[in-house]
Design an enzyme around this catalytic site. Structure first.
Site, PDB file in Angstrom:
ATOM      1  N   ASN A 154      25.091 116.296 -43.412  1.00  0.00           N
ATOM      2  CA  ASN A 154      26.308 116.720 -42.846  1.00  0.00           C
ATOM      3  C   ASN A 154      27.264 115.643 -42.684  1.00  0.00           C
ATOM      4  O   ASN A 154      28.540 115.744 -42.654  1.00  0.00           O
ATOM      5  CB  ASN A 154      26.246 117.561 -41.450  1.00  0.00           C
ATOM      6  CG  ASN A 154      25.183 116.610 -40.481  1.00  0.00           C
ATOM      7  OD1 ASN A 154      24.770 115.701 -40.654  1.00  0.00           O
ATOM      8  ND2 ASN A 154      25.439 117.165 -39.220  1.00  0.00           N
ATOM      9  N   GLU A 252      17.582 110.922 -33.566  1.00  0.00           N
ATOM     10  CA  GLU A 252      18.752 111.834 -33.052  1.00  0.00           C
ATOM     11  C   GLU A 252      18.574 113.147 -33.365  1.00  0.00           C
ATOM     12  O   GLU A 252      18.805 113.310 -34.729  1.00  0.00           O
ATOM     13  CB  GLU A 252      19.942 110.867 -33.724  1.00  0.00           C
ATOM     14  CG  GLU A 252      21.227 111.360 -32.884  1.00  0.00           C
ATOM     15  CD  GLU A 252      21.741 112.623 -33.090  1.00  0.00           C
ATOM     16  OE1 GLU A 252      21.745 113.522 -32.091  1.00  0.00           O
ATOM     17  OE2 GLU A 252      22.062 112.862 -34.073  1.00  0.00           O
ATOM     18  N   CYS A 286      25.643 118.324 -35.164  1.00  0.00           N
ATOM     19  CA  CYS A 286      24.703 118.399 -33.910  1.00  0.00           C
ATOM     20  C   CYS A 286      25.679 118.345 -32.649  1.00  0.00           C
ATOM     21  O   CYS A 286      25.214 119.038 -31.461  1.00  0.00           O
ATOM     22  CB  CYS A 286      23.690 117.190 -33.975  1.00  0.00           C
ATOM     23  SG  CYS A 286      24.453 115.557 -34.122  1.00  0.00           S
TER      24      CYS A 286
END
Length: 497
Positions: A154, A252, A286
């Site tokens: 992304n 993460e 996210c």
């Protein structure tokens, strides 16, 4: 249709096919008929070669002064600036985000280069008084070693830069394993690192499937650190494997971010934040705003404003200048978002707009999903608790500020958060009480600037942070050094009493 790029692995300064000679394809998510690139389907043998190259290069690189290492990183930033448009256009083609967002992705890499280069002269330790006479005490930072960097699709430039640049400045060598949806972006980025004149073996690139290349990296005895960005489910497996083999690991992971809009908020400002937070990058980040927690006194008005604005969003190819929402990255993502709409229906949520695959004639060959707003959502519903990773936002009504904070915190995640209010007391309460790694006051749930720590709490990660000076903590080990110039044996805690 464009001619597909031929991507290769980059190991010890050479561009190589996989040992197996197997290849995969990267297709345009806005039109799956178009092949953007072919790339190697690598395996354990290719990983072995990359680890060997990185290990060999590490011994000289760690002895290179940090300011000298930083000069290479600054040069990478200059080249990224020169090739920004080229890289942004390729990104829009390969993973679908609009050009304006793709340019921002590259700019984040540029900013990271400038910041990381500065850290080469700020890799501070500490000096402190010893409890013994004629004894000197200090701490210094040492590199960790060979780092495996596993990155998502992304943000195919920004996130690899977040990892590679501080890792290299700290004196480590790296092996980048990019997502199989963005091999061309990773290849061009590594070409830019090569163009900057980095010695061979410092940066290595191995393409392929996560369950083959990624698994081989995290299990490899020659890897000292794994930095992984991806889903919480996969991250848990990465963390468990690294724990068994005593590798350092930085995770993460996911998010289920919320924006609170209180009754005293600037609704126009909150609307802009909600649209960008929910539908930027087609909700595939996210930090996406997947929950809007609305005070009951403004809910009806704000919902009407939100519907009107969402209705006007233009779906299209990321490479078209007027596109506001691009496609999902692949068929699997499209199926995932469609599945969650079934879940929403079964749970009793109401679709106010969107809720289905786009059937527009011009977009039928892409992975487009209509921007979606779900109403009548309660905090216990799966769509309010699980990461959807698409252009879907849920509306949750609350009657007080205290209830809003409670609802925001009631998820397994804690990455980014947002509160729109004109009450300074509420703002400071929110900063204190929200369980998240990032909190915005009167701004959307987006990521961090490169000189600030990025990461979250709970199932969003394992406590480490990326970006900022916190990244130096990930990619270095502390060493404590004592110099005793007393000329005699001094025993701490014994001879000083």
């Amino acid at each position: 249709m464009t001619t597909p790029l031929t991507c290769l692995n980059y190991i010890d300064g050479e561009w190589l096919a996989a040992k197996s000679q197997a290849i995969l394809e990267s297709r345009n998510p806005a039109d799956w008929r178009e092949v953007i690139a072919t790339f190697p389907s690598s395996g354990a043998e290719d990983v072995d070669a990359a680890v060997m190259a990185a290990s060999k290069a590490y011994h000289n690189w760690r002895l290179t002064p940090a300011p000298a290492r930083a000069e290479f990183i600054y040069r990478i930033g200059e080249i990224l600036l020169q090739r920004k448009e080229e890289l942004a256009y390729l990104m829009s083609q390969e993973m679908g985000k609009p050009l304006a967002e793709a340019r921002g992705d590259v700019q984040e890499g540029i900013d990271c280069a400038i910041y990381s280069a500065g850290e080469g002269r700020r890799m501070f330790g500490q000096t402190t008084p010893s409890e013994m006479p004629n004894k000197f005490a200090m701490t210094v930072r040492s590199p960790v070693g060979v780092c495996a960097l596993i990155t998502p699709w992304n943000f195919p430039v920004a996130i690899p830069c977040w990892k590679m640049m501080p890792a290299l400045v700290c004196g480590n060598t790296v092996i980048l394993k990019p997502a199989k949806d963005t091999p061309a972006c990773a290849t061009l980025l590594v070409e830019i690192f090569q163009q900057a004149g980095l010695p061979n073996g410092l940066v290595n690139l191995v393409h392929g499937h996560g369950d083959e290349v990624g698994q081989a990296l995290i299990e490899h005895p020659g890897i000292n650190l794994v930095s992984f960005t991806g889903s919480s489910q996969t991250g848990a497996e990465v963390g468990a494997t690294c724990g068994r083999t005593f590798k350092r690991v930085c995770l993460e992971l996911g998010g289920k971010n919320a924006q609170i809009v209180m009754d005293d908020a600037d609704l126009e400002l909150a609307l802009e934040g909600a649209i960008w937070g929910a539908f930027g990058t087609t909700g595939q980040r996210c930090t996406a705003t997947s929950r809007l927690i609305l005070h009951r006194d403004i809910k009806e008005k704000f919902t009407a404003m939100l519907l009107d604005k969402t209705r006007k969003l233009r779906l299209g190819k990321g490479t078209e200048s007027d596109t506001e929402v691009g496609p999902l990255v692949n068929k699997s993502q499209l199926e995932r978002v469609s599945y969650y709409l079934e879940v929403a229906h079964n749970e009793g949520a109401k679709v106010l707009i969107g809720g289905k695959v786009c059937t527009d004639e011009q977009l039928k060959h892409g992975f487009f999903f209509e921007p979606t707003i779900l109403n009548h959502v309660t905090p216990d519903m799966r769509v309010a608790r699980e990461e959807i990773f698409g252009p879907v936002v849920t509306l949750i009504e609350v009657s007080s500020f205290e209830e809003a904070i409670k609802v925001l915190n009631d998820t397994p995640y804690g990455l980014s958060s947002s509160v729109y209010t004109s009450d300074v007391n509420r703002a400071f309460q929110a900063m204190r009480d929200i369980e998240a790694g990032i909190t915005y006051i009167n701004g959307p749930t987006i990521g961090a600037e490169v000189h600030l720590p990025f990461g979250g709490v709970k199932q969003t990660g394992n406590g480490h942070r990326e970006a900022g000076s916190a990244a130096i903590d990930v990619f270095t080990e502390w060493k404590t050094v004592y110099v005793d110039f007393s000329g005699r044996l001094q025993r701490a805690q014994i001879d000083n009493r």
